[in-house]
Design a protein around this motif. Structure first.
Motif, mmCIF file in Angstrom:
data_model
loop_
_atom_site.group_PDB
_atom_site.id
_atom_site.type_symbol
_atom_site.label_atom_id
_atom_site.label_comp_id
_atom_site.label_asym_id
_atom_site.label_seq_id
_atom_site.Cartn_x
_atom_site.Cartn_y
_atom_site.Cartn_z
ATOM 1 N N GLY A 175 -16.421 7.046 56.449
ATOM 2 C CA GLY A 175 -15.336 7.892 56.952
ATOM 3 C C GLY A 175 -13.987 7.542 56.358
ATOM 4 O O GLY A 175 -12.953 7.725 57.006
ATOM 5 N N ILE A 176 -14.005 7.028 55.126
ATOM 6 C CA ILE A 176 -12.762 6.679 54.430
ATOM 7 C C ILE A 176 -12.782 7.301 53.043
ATOM 8 O O ILE A 176 -13.819 7.781 52.585
ATOM 9 C CB ILE A 176 -12.573 5.142 54.323
ATOM 10 N N SER A 199 -12.692 1.584 47.378
ATOM 11 C CA SER A 199 -12.534 0.799 46.152
ATOM 12 C C SER A 199 -11.570 -0.363 46.382
ATOM 13 O O SER A 199 -11.825 -1.490 45.954
ATOM 14 C CB SER A 199 -12.024 1.693 45.021
ATOM 15 N N ASP A 200 -10.458 -0.081 47.075
ATOM 16 C CA ASP A 200 -9.489 -1.145 47.382
ATOM 17 C C ASP A 200 -10.119 -2.233 48.237
ATOM 18 O O ASP A 200 -9.873 -3.418 48.029
ATOM 19 C CB ASP A 200 -8.263 -0.572 48.106
ATOM 20 N N ILE A 201 -10.948 -1.858 49.205
ATOM 21 C CA ILE A 201 -11.620 -2.840 50.062
ATOM 22 C C ILE A 201 -12.585 -3.680 49.235
ATOM 23 O O ILE A 201 -12.581 -4.913 49.302
ATOM 24 C CB ILE A 201 -12.357 -2.146 51.234
ATOM 25 N N LYS A 256 -7.946 -3.379 59.984
ATOM 26 C CA LYS A 256 -8.663 -2.104 59.858
ATOM 27 C C LYS A 256 -9.689 -2.201 58.729
ATOM 28 O O LYS A 256 -10.824 -1.725 58.881
ATOM 29 C CB LYS A 256 -7.666 -0.965 59.587
ATOM 30 N N ALA A 257 -9.319 -2.824 57.636
ATOM 31 C CA ALA A 257 -10.253 -3.001 56.515
ATOM 32 C C ALA A 257 -11.440 -3.861 56.946
ATOM 33 O O ALA A 257 -12.575 -3.601 56.544
ATOM 34 C CB ALA A 257 -9.540 -3.618 55.314
ATOM 35 N N HIS A 266 -18.701 -2.119 59.054
ATOM 36 C CA HIS A 266 -19.434 -0.852 59.024
ATOM 37 C C HIS A 266 -20.228 -0.738 57.714
ATOM 38 O O HIS A 266 -21.396 -0.344 57.723
ATOM 39 C CB HIS A 266 -18.454 0.308 59.178
ATOM 40 N N ILE A 267 -19.604 -1.092 56.609
ATOM 41 C CA ILE A 267 -20.271 -1.079 55.289
ATOM 42 C C ILE A 267 -21.479 -1.998 55.304
ATOM 43 O O ILE A 267 -22.564 -1.637 54.826
ATOM 44 C CB ILE A 267 -19.279 -1.483 54.178
#
Length: 60
Positions: A28-29, A35-37, A46-47, A53-54
């Motif tokens: 949901g992003i 990519s930044d994460i 939040k990340a 979740h990933i």
């Protein structure tokens, strides 16, 4: 995201023949934010939620 976890994410995406864009959609992003994460440029609270979740989605 620790570098080894970024490698795991990329490896799982490859194994599952899944694109980063598809994973971003499941989380949901945006693809850019994912990519930044993955590359460690985002690591705030939040990340961290998105990382969890990933990990659940990819079972890593």
């Amino acid at each position: 995201m620790p570098e080894d976890l970024g490698v795991k994410v990329r490896s799982e995406l490859f194994k599952r023949k899944m694109s980063q864009k598809e994973l971003a959609s499941l989380v949901g992003i945006s693809n850019a934010y994912l990519s930044d994460i993955i590359n460690g440029r985002k690591d705030g609270p939040k990340a961290q939620e998105h990382i969890k979740h990933i990990q659940r989605i990819l079972s890593i």
